[in-house]
Scaffold this motif. Sequence first.
Motif, mmCIF file in Angstrom:
data_model
loop_
_atom_site.group_PDB
_atom_site.id
_atom_site.type_symbol
_atom_site.label_atom_id
_atom_site.label_comp_id
_atom_site.label_asym_id
_atom_site.label_seq_id
_atom_site.Cartn_x
_atom_site.Cartn_y
_atom_site.Cartn_z
ATOM 1 N N ALA A 63 41.435 41.199 52.582
ATOM 2 C CA ALA A 63 40.426 41.215 53.639
ATOM 3 C C ALA A 63 40.846 40.252 54.742
ATOM 4 C CB ALA A 63 39.076 40.807 53.069
ATOM 5 N N PRO A 64 41.053 40.771 55.951
ATOM 6 C CA PRO A 64 41.616 39.947 57.022
ATOM 7 C C PRO A 64 40.594 39.216 57.873
ATOM 8 C CG PRO A 64 41.536 42.214 57.723
ATOM 9 C CD PRO A 64 40.961 42.171 56.332
ATOM 10 N N GLY A 65 39.385 39.066 57.420
ATOM 11 C CA GLY A 65 38.352 38.451 58.239
ATOM 12 C C GLY A 65 38.342 36.922 58.215
ATOM 13 N N GLY A 66 39.222 36.313 57.420
ATOM 14 C CA GLY A 66 39.267 34.861 57.368
ATOM 15 C C GLY A 66 38.124 34.251 56.573
ATOM 16 N N LEU A 67 37.544 35.020 55.658
ATOM 17 C CA LEU A 67 36.401 34.535 54.889
ATOM 18 C C LEU A 67 36.812 33.993 53.522
ATOM 19 C CD1 LEU A 67 33.857 37.443 55.629
ATOM 20 C CD2 LEU A 67 34.258 35.354 56.954
ATOM 21 N N THR A 68 38.116 33.993 53.221
ATOM 22 C CA THR A 68 38.582 33.530 51.909
ATOM 23 C C THR A 68 39.689 32.490 52.084
ATOM 24 O OG1 THR A 68 40.293 35.240 51.750
ATOM 25 C CG2 THR A 68 38.105 35.787 50.882
ATOM 26 N N ASP A 69 40.002 31.790 50.986
ATOM 27 C CA ASP A 69 41.014 30.738 50.994
ATOM 28 C C ASP A 69 42.347 31.308 50.512
ATOM 29 O OD1 ASP A 69 42.096 28.255 51.307
ATOM 30 O OD2 ASP A 69 41.314 27.441 49.433
ATOM 31 N N THR A 72 54.189 47.277 43.707
ATOM 32 C CA THR A 72 54.379 45.874 43.330
ATOM 33 C C THR A 72 53.582 44.980 44.265
ATOM 34 O OG1 THR A 72 56.284 45.442 44.788
ATOM 35 C CG2 THR A 72 56.739 46.414 42.623
ATOM 36 N N ALA A 73 53.331 43.759 43.812
ATOM 37 C CA ALA A 73 52.636 42.777 44.649
ATOM 38 C C ALA A 73 53.129 41.381 44.287
ATOM 39 C CB ALA A 73 51.129 42.870 44.457
ATOM 40 N N ALA A 74 53.068 40.480 45.277
ATOM 41 C CA ALA A 74 53.433 39.080 45.060
ATOM 42 C C ALA A 74 52.666 38.215 46.052
ATOM 43 C CB ALA A 74 54.935 38.875 45.246
ATOM 44 N N GLY A 75 52.185 37.075 45.581
ATOM 45 C CA GLY A 75 51.509 36.145 46.473
ATOM 46 C C GLY A 75 50.311 35.496 45.816
ATOM 47 N N GLY A 76 49.694 34.581 46.546
ATOM 48 C CA GLY A 76 48.503 33.907 46.044
ATOM 49 C C GLY A 76 48.483 32.435 46.395
ATOM 50 N N ASN A 77 47.329 31.833 46.253
ATOM 51 C CA ASN A 77 47.140 30.424 46.567
ATOM 52 C C ASN A 77 47.769 29.563 45.469
ATOM 53 O OD1 ASN A 77 45.928 27.767 46.812
ATOM 54 N ND2 ASN A 77 44.479 28.689 48.248
ATOM 55 N N ARG A 78 48.883 28.915 45.810
ATOM 56 C CA ARG A 78 49.642 28.143 44.803
ATOM 57 C C ARG A 78 48.853 26.938 44.300
ATOM 58 N NH1 ARG A 78 52.364 32.112 47.801
ATOM 59 N NH2 ARG A 78 54.560 32.275 47.154
ATOM 60 N N THR A 122 42.529 44.442 43.192
ATOM 61 C CA THR A 122 41.968 43.447 42.268
ATOM 62 C C THR A 122 42.868 42.213 42.220
ATOM 63 O OG1 THR A 122 40.941 45.175 40.925
ATOM 64 C CG2 THR A 122 41.253 43.024 39.883
ATOM 65 N N ALA A 123 44.180 42.437 42.194
ATOM 66 C CA ALA A 123 45.132 41.321 42.203
ATOM 67 C C ALA A 123 44.981 40.499 43.480
ATOM 68 C CB ALA A 123 46.552 41.844 42.079
ATOM 69 N N SER A 124 44.741 41.178 44.592
ATOM 70 C CA SER A 124 44.541 40.481 45.857
ATOM 71 C C SER A 124 43.338 39.549 45.769
ATOM 72 C CB SER A 124 44.345 41.496 46.986
ATOM 73 O OG SER A 124 43.980 40.862 48.184
ATOM 74 N N ASP A 125 42.246 40.048 45.230
ATOM 75 C CA ASP A 125 41.043 39.225 45.077
ATOM 76 C C ASP A 125 41.319 38.039 44.154
ATOM 77 O OD1 ASP A 125 38.155 38.709 45.349
ATOM 78 O OD2 ASP A 125 38.069 39.281 43.238
ATOM 79 N N MET A 126 42.021 38.278 43.064
ATOM 80 C CA MET A 126 42.321 37.207 42.106
ATOM 81 C C MET A 126 43.286 36.170 42.682
ATOM 82 S SD MET A 126 42.697 39.569 38.680
ATOM 83 C CE MET A 126 43.031 38.210 37.573
ATOM 84 N N SER A 127 44.110 36.591 43.649
ATOM 85 C CA SER A 127 45.108 35.682 44.221
ATOM 86 C C SER A 127 44.535 34.817 45.343
ATOM 87 C CB SER A 127 46.297 36.487 44.763
ATOM 88 O OG SER A 127 45.956 37.126 45.983
ATOM 89 N N GLY A 128 43.307 35.115 45.765
ATOM 90 C CA GLY A 128 42.703 34.354 46.852
ATOM 91 C C GLY A 128 42.309 35.211 48.036
#
Length: 362
Positions: A66-72, A152-158, A181-187
């Motif tokens: 979600a590109p709205g800037g509402l998440t960390d 595939t996917a890669a990324g997230g808040n370290r 779902t992975a996107s949500d779990m990654s931040g």
Amino acid sequence: MGRVLTLEDVTFAVKGGSVFACGGGGWVEHGMELGTLAVTIGRPELVAMDEIHDDAWIATAAAIGAPGGLTDWQMLGADYVKAVQLLQEALGDKVYGLIIGQNGMSSTLNAWLPSALLGTKVVDAVGDIRAHPTGDMGSLGLANSVEPMIQTAAGGNREKHQYIELVTRGATAKVSPILRTASDMSGGFIASCRNPIRASYVRQHAALGGISMALSLGQAIAEAESRGGIAVIDAVCTNTGGQVIATGKVTSNSLKYTNEAFDVGVVTIGTDAGEVRIHVMNEHMAVETGDGQRLATYPDVITTFDMAGKPTSAGKLREGMQVAVFHLPKSRIPLSSSVTDPSVYPHVERTLGIKLADYALL
């Protein structure tokens, strides 16, 4: 043959991509960072589809969230590269080039860093000229296919230990929600590489020339900027053949982040007879008058500009802001098989509570 992309192209891609972002499509800063890294660390190359052999592997480089800037969220350039490496390992073959699922503030540049570091080409074709909320809408008509695909996917808040690497195989409609779902779990934002297919299929089903369209529009914007915001909006209208369909102050914005990693809500602009409502699911998906008359519907391009001539994302539309609503009808842009696929609409219609397919598929 293709041409090497330059630092000037980075600016053009971000400026043009920001119009096609339709209120979503990532972040300007992220796009500038990705592009600048790519053209300074390597030589990303833009290649037209007519230069590519039919049997070459083409995959889609995308950012999911979600590109709205509402998440960390946290996403690094290396994540885009890692997603491509994971896909090549799973495929057991080299990917010749990458398309993008959509244009956007940063998504127009999703393929540039892998091109610079891995040698994959930046293919001048897109899954959708404009940005959209679901991966299916940029899947080149594969959303309803039973053919197994690799995603595939890669990324997230370290810092929060949310970094994820993921390789999935299965029918597109079944595995796409796993990546979200992975996107949500990654931040809230993650890099992906998905759906390796042959160039012959891309040639038939993608919106060809989509990167060049963003670059051309971005150059027109850059040349108009010294004359002020109105001149920029006029240049966008002239370059694309679109028009401003509403102006006024933002009176409300109900955008909220959901656990499906979408920003969903309604932005209201103007009052009384001049009121319009923009229905948002990450991007501007439809515009209606105050009495419910439909003015614009996905896959039309729908973009909000501030009075400085800057395309403004849905999450940054604040009460009291003076904005202009730009509209480019679908008849004036190349359409991919993704946006003419009836199966991509029910989920979005349920989320927004409005009809889209009735207009989009006319």
